[in-house]
Write a protein that holds these residues in place. Structure first.
Motif, PDB file in Angstrom:
ATOM      1  N   SER A  96       4.769  23.225  69.514  1.00 15.92           N
ATOM      2  CA  SER A  96       5.795  24.270  69.527  1.00 15.92           C
ATOM      3  C   SER A  96       5.963  24.882  70.905  1.00 15.92           C
ATOM      4  CB  SER A  96       5.434  25.359  68.513  1.00 15.92           C
ATOM      5  OG  SER A  96       6.353  26.424  68.560  1.00 15.92           O
ATOM      6  N   ASN A  97       4.862  25.117  71.569  1.00 18.85           N
ATOM      7  CA  ASN A  97       4.922  25.748  72.894  1.00 18.85           C
ATOM      8  C   ASN A  97       5.528  24.838  73.961  1.00 18.85           C
ATOM      9  OD1 ASN A  97       3.816  28.149  72.016  1.00 18.85           O
ATOM     10  ND2 ASN A  97       1.726  27.627  72.582  1.00 18.85           N
ATOM     11  N   ARG A 136      11.951  24.113  72.973  1.00 16.19           N
ATOM     12  CA  ARG A 136      12.852  24.317  71.833  1.00 16.19           C
ATOM     13  C   ARG A 136      13.011  23.077  70.968  1.00 16.19           C
ATOM     14  NH1 ARG A 136      19.124  26.606  72.129  1.00 16.19           N
ATOM     15  NH2 ARG A 136      19.741  25.967  70.031  1.00 16.19           N
ATOM     16  N   LYS A 180      10.114  22.778  68.668  1.00 14.72           N
ATOM     17  CA  LYS A 180      10.148  23.793  67.619  1.00 14.72           C
ATOM     18  C   LYS A 180      11.100  23.358  66.508  1.00 14.72           C
ATOM     19  CE  LYS A 180       9.688  27.478  71.117  1.00 14.72           C
ATOM     20  NZ  LYS A 180       8.399  28.103  70.916  1.00 14.72           N
ATOM     21  N   GLU A 181      12.268  22.852  66.903  1.00 13.88           N
ATOM     22  CA  GLU A 181      13.260  22.449  65.917  1.00 13.88           C
ATOM     23  C   GLU A 181      12.767  21.278  65.069  1.00 13.88           C
ATOM     24  OE1 GLU A 181      16.916  21.759  67.985  1.00 13.88           O
ATOM     25  OE2 GLU A 181      17.379  23.899  68.167  1.00 13.88           O
ATOM     26  N   CYS A 230      10.448  22.634  62.462  1.00  9.71           N
ATOM     27  CA  CYS A 230      11.202  23.345  61.426  1.00  9.71           C
ATOM     28  C   CYS A 230      11.991  22.386  60.549  1.00  9.71           C
ATOM     29  CB  CYS A 230      12.126  24.375  62.065  1.00  9.71           C
ATOM     30  SG  CYS A 230      11.258  25.739  62.893  1.00  9.71           S
ATOM     31  N   SER A 283       5.378  31.636  67.774  1.00 10.48           N
ATOM     32  CA  SER A 283       5.926  30.690  68.742  1.00 10.48           C
ATOM     33  C   SER A 283       7.229  30.080  68.231  1.00 10.48           C
ATOM     34  CB  SER A 283       4.896  29.588  69.036  1.00 10.48           C
ATOM     35  OG  SER A 283       5.456  28.573  69.854  1.00 10.48           O
ATOM     36  N   LEU A 284       7.248  29.721  66.943  1.00 10.35           N
ATOM     37  CA  LEU A 284       8.441  29.102  66.359  1.00 10.35           C
ATOM     38  C   LEU A 284       9.625  30.063  66.316  1.00 10.35           C
ATOM     39  CD1 LEU A 284       6.837  27.132  63.385  1.00 10.35           C
ATOM     40  CD2 LEU A 284       7.846  26.153  65.464  1.00 10.35           C
ATOM     41  N   ASN A 294      14.147  29.685  69.668  1.00  6.65           N
ATOM     42  CA  ASN A 294      14.486  28.743  68.604  1.00  6.65           C
ATOM     43  C   ASN A 294      15.540  29.380  67.694  1.00  6.65           C
ATOM     44  OD1 ASN A 294      14.401  26.573  66.821  1.00  6.65           O
ATOM     45  ND2 ASN A 294      12.533  27.281  65.783  1.00  6.65           N
TER      46      ASN A 294
END
Length: 219
Positions: free
Chosen positions: A133-134, A137, A140-141, A144, A174-175, A179
């Motif tokens: 995640s870090n 973006r 992160k996506e 998710c 973080s998420l 994001n």
């Protein structure tokens, strides 16, 4: 590197990979232990030098082995730590992309969701997801899109282990940042689990867990 030294280095790596391919679980376990102890904290460049520019071949073998055996749990802790060496390697995201292309995130989320998984393995999974995640973006996506928010929130709600609680909260935090596509989903999940979560108010007040900032409704 002189051609003779380069050939010797490549030969050493190919021999290592052959030993891995021939080895049973015990042999691979010993190889993983040595790999983690010798390479923890190394950068992408250092790992590539160590593996004669073909470290990806080992990562692919490791990811496949974990995907095929994680339900047994025997070597899962070592497998996760070894993958962490690759994913934490600084200066480059090649290993991250390769791990994702090999189905790494669905595997990690399934481990997280299994009631048979050990608490320490779930914590290691959360740490890996936090590293992913870090990285930015797009990562992160991907988490998710793979229903990662729900899996992390459910893990957080069901566990009383402090380390899982704190690491899961850090991951969701973080998420939620950088994001915009999924920020609302992350906030809704956190609002749903916080009342029943083992992340107690005294730990929040002490600073070990930070409350998420208000959602930016302008996005």
């Amino acid at each position: 590197m002189p051609a003779q030294e380069e050939a010797a280095s490549i030969g050493k790596v190919l021999s290592f990979l052959a030993d891995w391919d021939r080895g049973d679980g015990t042999v691979r376990g010993h190889m993983l232990s040595a790999f983690v102890s010798q390479n923890c904290g190394r950068t992408f460049v250092e790992l590539e030098l160590q593996f004669a520019q073909v470290a990806s071949l080992y990562l692919a073998r490791l990811t496949t082995w974990m995907r095929l055996t994680y339900m047994f749990g025997t070597f899962l802790g070592l497998q996760l730590k070894a993958i962490g060496v690759f994913l934490s390697a600084s200066c480059h995201d090649q290993y991250l992309m390769e791990f994702l292309e090999d189905g790494g995130i669905p595997t990690l989320l399934d481990i997280l969701s299994r009631s048979q998984s050990k608490e320490e393995d779930k914590t290691e999974v959360l740490q890996l997801l936090l590293t992913i995640s870090n990285a930015g973006r797009k990562y992160k996506e991907i988490i998710c899109e793979s229903h990662g928010v729900r899996a992390v929130a459910e893990c957080m709600a069901k566990s009383n282990a402090d380390e899982i609680q704190v690491t899961a909260w850090m991951l969701l935090d973080s998420l939620s940042k950088g994001n915009p596509k999924y920020q609302s989903q992350v906030h809704k999940s956190l609002n749903a689990i916080t009342p029943n979560s083992a992340v107690s108010s005294d730990r929040k007040e002490s600073g070990s867990v930070q409350t998420l900032p208000p959602q930016d409704t302008s996005l």
